[in-house]
Write a protein that holds these residues in place. Structure first.
Motif, PDB file in Angstrom:
ATOM      1  N   LEU A 102       0.820  -1.217   0.000  1.00 38.90           N
ATOM      2  CA  LEU A 102       0.000   0.000   0.000  1.00 38.90           C
ATOM      3  C   LEU A 102       0.849   1.259   0.000  1.00 38.90           C
ATOM      4  N   LYS A 103       1.940   1.249   0.754  1.00 40.10           N
ATOM      5  CA  LYS A 103       2.714   2.465   0.979  1.00 40.10           C
ATOM      6  C   LYS A 103       3.449   2.940  -0.265  1.00 40.10           C
ATOM      7  N   GLY A 104       3.927   1.997  -1.079  1.00 42.12           N
ATOM      8  CA  GLY A 104       4.752   2.373  -2.216  1.00 42.12           C
ATOM      9  C   GLY A 104       6.203   2.528  -1.806  1.00 42.12           C
ATOM     10  N   GLY A 105       6.980   3.217  -2.632  1.00 41.39           N
ATOM     11  CA  GLY A 105       8.409   3.351  -2.381  1.00 41.39           C
ATOM     12  C   GLY A 105       8.739   4.353  -1.294  1.00 41.39           C
ATOM     13  N   ALA A 106      10.037   4.530  -1.073  1.00 42.91           N
ATOM     14  CA  ALA A 106      10.480   5.427   0.008  1.00 42.91           C
ATOM     15  C   ALA A 106      11.688   6.229  -0.442  1.00 42.91           C
ATOM     16  N   THR A 107      11.581   6.834  -1.625  1.00 44.97           N
ATOM     17  CA  THR A 107      12.696   7.611  -2.158  1.00 44.97           C
ATOM     18  C   THR A 107      12.313   9.069  -2.380  1.00 44.97           C
ATOM     19  N   GLY A 108      11.303   9.552  -1.660  1.00 46.33           N
ATOM     20  CA  GLY A 108      10.847  10.922  -1.837  1.00 46.33           C
ATOM     21  C   GLY A 108       9.817  11.009  -2.941  1.00 46.33           C
ATOM     22  N   MET A 528       4.147  -8.632  12.879  1.00 47.29           N
ATOM     23  CA  MET A 528       5.524  -8.676  12.386  1.00 47.29           C
ATOM     24  C   MET A 528       5.576  -9.045  10.901  1.00 47.29           C
ATOM     25  N   MET A 529       4.448  -9.451  10.341  1.00 53.46           N
ATOM     26  CA  MET A 529       4.354  -9.727   8.912  1.00 53.46           C
ATOM     27  C   MET A 529       3.119  -9.024   8.370  1.00 53.46           C
ATOM     28  N   PRO A 530       3.282  -7.931   7.617  1.00 52.67           N
ATOM     29  CA  PRO A 530       2.121  -7.231   7.051  1.00 52.67           C
ATOM     30  C   PRO A 530       1.456  -8.064   5.954  1.00 52.67           C
ATOM     31  N   GLY A 531       0.271  -7.629   5.563  1.00 50.78           N
ATOM     32  CA  GLY A 531      -0.413  -8.243   4.436  1.00 50.78           C
ATOM     33  C   GLY A 531      -0.602  -7.229   3.316  1.00 50.78           C
ATOM     34  N   LEU A 532      -0.957  -7.710   2.134  1.00 50.13           N
ATOM     35  CA  LEU A 532      -1.242  -6.826   1.008  1.00 50.13           C
ATOM     36  C   LEU A 532      -2.665  -6.293   1.101  1.00 50.13           C
ATOM     37  N   GLY A 533      -2.895  -5.118   0.555  1.00 51.71           N
ATOM     38  CA  GLY A 533      -4.230  -4.540   0.524  1.00 51.71           C
ATOM     39  C   GLY A 533      -5.076  -5.129  -0.590  1.00 51.71           C
ATOM     40  N   LYS A 534      -6.323  -4.689  -0.676  1.00 48.45           N
ATOM     41  CA  LYS A 534      -7.235  -5.210  -1.688  1.00 48.45           C
ATOM     42  C   LYS A 534      -6.738  -4.913  -3.094  1.00 48.45           C
ATOM     43  N   VAL A 535      -6.133  -3.719  -3.267  1.00 47.24           N
ATOM     44  CA  VAL A 535      -5.537  -3.353  -4.560  1.00 47.24           C
ATOM     45  C   VAL A 535      -4.071  -3.006  -4.301  1.00 47.24           C
ATOM     46  N   PRO A 536      -3.189  -3.988  -4.281  1.00 47.07           N
ATOM     47  CA  PRO A 536      -1.784  -3.711  -3.978  1.00 47.07           C
ATOM     48  C   PRO A 536      -1.111  -2.897  -5.077  1.00 47.07           C
ATOM     49  N   ALA A 537      -0.088  -2.159  -4.697  1.00 47.31           N
ATOM     50  CA  ALA A 537       0.654  -1.341  -5.657  1.00 47.31           C
ATOM     51  C   ALA A 537       1.271  -2.202  -6.758  1.00 47.31           C
ATOM     52  N   ALA A 538       1.470  -3.468  -6.485  1.00 49.26           N
ATOM     53  CA  ALA A 538       2.053  -4.375  -7.477  1.00 49.26           C
ATOM     54  C   ALA A 538       1.233  -4.411  -8.771  1.00 49.26           C
ATOM     55  N   GLY A 547      12.942  -2.402 -20.901  1.00 43.98           N
ATOM     56  CA  GLY A 547      13.347  -2.613 -19.518  1.00 43.98           C
ATOM     57  C   GLY A 547      13.052  -1.455 -18.598  1.00 43.98           C
ATOM     58  N   GLN A 548      12.299  -0.458 -19.093  1.00 43.54           N
ATOM     59  CA  GLN A 548      11.955   0.718 -18.285  1.00 43.54           C
ATOM     60  C   GLN A 548      10.774   0.394 -17.384  1.00 43.54           C
ATOM     61  N   ILE A 549      10.946   0.594 -16.074  1.00 47.46           N
ATOM     62  CA  ILE A 549       9.885   0.311 -15.117  1.00 47.46           C
ATOM     63  C   ILE A 549       8.917   1.482 -15.058  1.00 47.46           C
ATOM     64  N   THR A 550       7.638   1.177 -15.009  1.00 45.70           N
ATOM     65  CA  THR A 550       6.600   2.197 -14.857  1.00 45.70           C
ATOM     66  C   THR A 550       5.715   1.847 -13.665  1.00 45.70           C
ATOM     67  N   GLY A 551       4.998   2.845 -13.159  1.00 45.78           N
ATOM     68  CA  GLY A 551       4.029   2.619 -12.095  1.00 45.78           C
ATOM     69  C   GLY A 551       4.608   2.557 -10.701  1.00 45.78           C
ATOM     70  N   LEU A 552       5.919   2.691 -10.587  1.00 43.86           N
ATOM     71  CA  LEU A 552       6.562   2.644  -9.278  1.00 43.86           C
ATOM     72  C   LEU A 552       6.551   4.039  -8.666  1.00 43.86           C
ATOM     73  N   SER A 553       6.147   4.158  -7.419  1.00 42.05           N
ATOM     74  CA  SER A 553       6.095   5.479  -6.776  1.00 42.05           C
ATOM     75  C   SER A 553       6.481   5.369  -5.316  1.00 42.05           C
TER      76      SER A 553
END
Length: 553
Positions: A102-108, A528-538, A547-553
């Motif tokens: 759910l949270k997504g990435g952590a690079t700003g 200690m082990m989270p779960g995925l949400g109903k609509v995961p970011a994956a 090879g260009q990744i899209t949809g990552l945030s």
């Protein structure tokens, strides 16, 4: 405005060797991982003196709207560098669990990012994978010891060591091991996420390779049938675990969109571990720049408190200033405004929600260091709402507040914040620890709950009472306490927002982390082990034919 990953891909990166040269590192001190990232040979800096001041960035309780703490941190580093000072950011490595969850990435985000963002958010330099491998090697050795005769007389009902995976996977929370006649003995166990591993905590608290090996040897994996601790040293695999981690202990060097140097290393979560990047990374930044800017996970009730009470004693350096991030949307959320209505002007709700901000300001100012509020501005924020916050912070609390717009404006959006933080850090203030090192676990928990959360007391389950007795019997009851609880509330109930008072924290068990040097108190329903949400970011992430990744945030 373009997406975060589009902005990142549009930026021309400098060779990582040029970033290293900016901070005085030679090519011999780098271990390249391609052209845009490298590890720093930490041993080569072991005797270098510290020259920098330390800035800690934390926040109020996070909300689904997002507070942008990492964005503010990155913008602050970029702005300090633009003001003619030298600054290095020191951040944690993202876990792939939240990246695909759910949270997504952590690079700003926006124009305040660290790059290469897709590499950092995924495999990076393999540090988290190394932690997983070392952790699971220990689990395999432990179960093999049971299978081969159990010479240490380990009690199968008192084994603390589970397995880990760097992914959100609720199906693995509880598993049965050893099913089948030749695979036993059969016992119940499960998987935690890698960020919660004691080995992750140890990696981020170790000062060097020798310290890492000693700490790994002290890990308590179980109790024997006499109730005595069984350690990694007893299993004779401290050396093997260290071998798996020998490269992972070196911190990673990358850059921001503005080509500011960033050291990213370690990834313990703040809700279930200490929530800060490595001691080595922060120490390295302090040796190479005028200002080391780091952040602690989630709100100041979790990452901020643990930075002060767990990391600072090991680092041997307290922050010279603290930046507390807040948003208008978050204040409204803590006042009870629905998520869908946070963009609508509501000055009354902002004023009501400032009770949460007040609690966090009180918590951080208790440590004696200057605190600056960074209001991360969203496009929907109204100036009357902003003025209400500024009036509260500056006229009622006597502190400084600056608006941050780095997401949209890059370094220019944090220049005033940078000036204020530099001025605050240049004024010497004595550090006041929250509790004494020789206080009991009970006293430490009471102090944290009362002084940081605003609660009244704690309640122990029958299991926690039994755990506490074991801690005392083994002489572990004077260690620092890491309270593992929800980040969404000052309480242990994620649905209670704002700034409640007089509540009880429910401790269901204690877990000794002797190698890391603290005890974890599991509160409420934190997992200690989270779960995925109903609509995961994956579901949004893809790769094109190039090879260009899209949809990552």
């Amino acid at each position: 405005m373009k997406s975060d990953i589009e902005i990142a891909h549009d930026t021309t990166e400098l060779p990582i060797t040029e970033i290293a040269q900016q901070i005085g590192l030679s090519e011999k001190q780098l271990i390249p991982y391609g052209h845009d990232k490298a590890k720093i040979d930490a041993a080569s800096l072991a005797n270098a003196p510290r020259q920098g001041k330390l800035i800690l960035v934390t926040s109020i309780n996070p909300t689904p709207a997002g507070e942008g703490k990492t964005t503010v941190t990155i913008g602050l580093v970029d702005a300090i560098n633009r003001l003619g000072k030298s600054a290095i950011g020191a951040l944690r490595e993202p876990s792939m669990g939240p990246v695909f969850g759910l949270k997504g990435g952590a690079t700003g985000g926006g124009f305040a990012q660290v790059i290469p963002m897709d590499d950092i958010n995924l495999h990076f330099t393999g540090d988290i994978h190394a932690v997983s491998a070392a952790h699971n090697l220990l689990a395999a050795v432990l179960d093999n010891h049971l299978h081969q005769g159990n010479a240490l007389q380990i009690d199968p009902d008192n084994i603390f060591w589970r397995r880990v995976l760097d992914m959100n996977d609720r199906a693995l929370r509880q598993v049965t091991l050893g099913k089948g006649r030749i695979n036993g003995p059969e016992r119940d166990s499960g998987f935690d996420i890698t960020a919660s591993s004691e080995i992750m905590a140890i990696l981020t608290l170790s000062k060097n390779l020798s310290d890492l090996k000693k700490r790994l040897g002290r890990i308590v994996v179980a109790l024997n049938v006499k109730g005595e601790p069984v350690t990694v040293a007893d299993l004779k695999v401290a050396g093997a675990l260290t071998a798996v981690l020998k490269d992972a202990i070196n911190p990673n060097l990358v850059q921001s969109l503005e080509h500011s140097p960033f050291i990213i290393h370690g990834g313990p979560f703040a809700n279930i571990a200490q929530g800060t990047n490595s001691v080595i990374a922060t120490d390295t930044a302090l040796k190479l720049a005028d200002y080391a800017v780091t952040e602690a996970g989630f709100g100041s009730d979790l990452g901020g408190e643990k930075f002060m009470d767990v990391k600072v004693p090991v680092l041997g350096k307290e922050p010279d200033a603290v930046v507390l991030v807040a948003t208008i949307k978050a204040l409204k959320f803590h006042a009870g405004v629905a998520l869908a209505d946070l963009g609508q002007k509501d000055v009354a709700a902002v004023k009501k929600g400032m009770a949460n901000l007040d609690r966090h300001l009180n918590a951080m100012t208790r440590y004696g260091k200057p605190v600056v509020v960074a209001l991360n501005k969203f496009a929907s924020d109204d100036m009357e709402e902003i003025r209400a916050v500024k009036n509260f912070v500056e006229n009622e609390k006597g502190l400084k507040m600056e608006i941050a717009t780095s997401f949209v404006d890059g370094f220019e959006g944090s220049l005033e914040l940078a000036k204020t933080v530099i001025a605050a850090a240049d004024n010497h203030h004595f550090f006041m620890p929250l509790y004494h090192a020789d206080d009991t676990i009970e006293d430490k928990m009471t102090t944290i709950i009362e002084k940081i959360y605003g609660g009244k007391n704690y309640e122990l389950s029958d299991r926690a009472v039994s755990d506490l007795a074991e801690l005392k019997a083994n002489g572990w009851d004077k260690l620092p306490v890491v309270i593992a609880k929800t980040p969404n509330s000052l309480t242990d109930d994620s649905k209670i927002h704002g700034a409640p008072s007089g509540f009880t924290i429910h401790i269901r068990r204690f877990i000794p982390k002797i190698g890391a040097g603290f005890v974890v108190a599991m509160a409420g329903k934190v997992l200690m082990m989270p779960g995925l949400g109903k609509v995961p970011a994956a579901e949004k992430i893809d790769v094109d034919e190039n090879g260009q990744i899209t949809g990552l945030s």
